[in-house]
Design an enzyme around this catalytic site. Sequence first.
Site, PDB file in Angstrom:
ATOM      1  N   CYS A 113      25.542   3.106  62.889  1.00 49.43           N
ATOM      2  CA  CYS A 113      24.859   3.064  63.968  1.00 49.43           C
ATOM      3  C   CYS A 113      23.883   4.524  64.232  1.00 49.43           C
ATOM      4  O   CYS A 113      22.859   4.387  64.686  1.00 49.43           O
ATOM      5  CB  CYS A 113      25.745   2.760  65.237  1.00 49.43           C
ATOM      6  SG  CYS A 113      26.724   1.426  65.020  1.00 49.43           S
ATOM      7  N   GLY A 399      30.428   3.698  63.821  1.00 50.48           N
ATOM      8  CA  GLY A 399      31.673   3.124  63.306  1.00 50.48           C
ATOM      9  C   GLY A 399      32.320   3.909  62.278  1.00 50.48           C
ATOM     10  O   GLY A 399      31.785   5.056  61.761  1.00 50.48           O
TER      11      GLY A 399
END
Length: 421
Positions: A113, A399
């Site tokens: 991300c 993540g």
Amino acid sequence: MSLETGTTPTPTGRTSRASRAVRDVVFVDGVRTPFGKAGDKGIYAGMRADDLVVKCIRDLLRRNPSLPPERIDDVAIAATTQTGDQGLTIGRTAALLAGLPRTVPGFAIDRMCAGAMTAVTTTASGIAFGAYDVVIAGGVEHMGNHPMGADADPNPRFMSERIVDPAALNMGNTAENLHDRFPDITKDRTDAYAVRSQQKLAAAYAEGHIQPDLVPVAGKKPGAGWTLNSVDEPPRPGTTVEDLATLRTPFRAHGRVTAGNAAGLNDGATAALLASADAAAELGLPVRMRLVAYAFAGVEPEVMGIGPVPATEKALRQAGLDITDVGLFEINEAFAVQVLSFLDHFGIDDDDPRVNRYGGAIAVGHPLASSGVRLMNQLARQFEEDPSVRYGMTTMCIGLGMGATVIWENPHHEHYGQDAA
């Protein structure tokens, strides 16, 4: 380049640079495509990911005509799934497809991300060191073409040796774990936060704060002809708390995370123009923010949403600042519980007006590796709107248990550049 250098003799008798002054890095401009919903019915169904980021690069050049393309020193583009139309060293291929001179190199980045955010900090470090004067950094994610985790092959040792909890490989489960860890963050709180995100984005659109940095993208669908996509597809501005209370909890029976209090699956691209302060002045480029500090941190993968907390603490230490010095926060809303865990840690109210003034990813979408620059675009707009704020922050969870934070200074503040952190 403006460098302070010293020399020392080498064993061969030649001289080499022994020291360099760290140069100021400025955010010149940033753009993004409208974000779309992933899937066959989304606005970018059937389109290529690389074409989306190419449009961003071209628009940066259009918006900054005083920049000769040959002065761009590198192009860093992030993608989480680096295959197909998001593969083949997308920074280089996007530069070529955008019509930049062949002398301009490029590379690809993956930090899930925080891909675009890492593209910015990596190239900014090169500017500060003196390796670059001007760069383009951004990200793209076409989750319709590349669903999150598709074709991934996690090493079986993750499970067999219990290196991570199985929940760490599913972001929704990590958000449910955060609820377990922080029981004061109830589903009612997360739903209320999500509704405010939708409302703030709708207000930002109404006031014209979002549109200036959007790159219109033409799309064609069979039987429907051409459409010019000029606004984000995911927002649901009329959403109410009552609406969200009816949604199912897909990650856990009787859970708290729903499609309404989490970011969706999205397609989109972003790109930013960064430069040294000296190069920006030389080329007549605007200065919209100055980079003060940045930090990345690791946390337990099964509660990855808490990652922005230690990353922010590290960045504040580097900058010599306190959380109270930060006047604006752009926090990526992967999940409402993740944002609220950050706010609770630092003693910030759920509805603090410094936080995500234009709404966040719950409303506008989160095309993974592209989102970092969206945060920067919004912060830069808010700096222009509010010169009383000196420092702002862009931060996000990542993540597999990480967080990222970048601290910026507002050039419109009366003390800009004075006793700089």
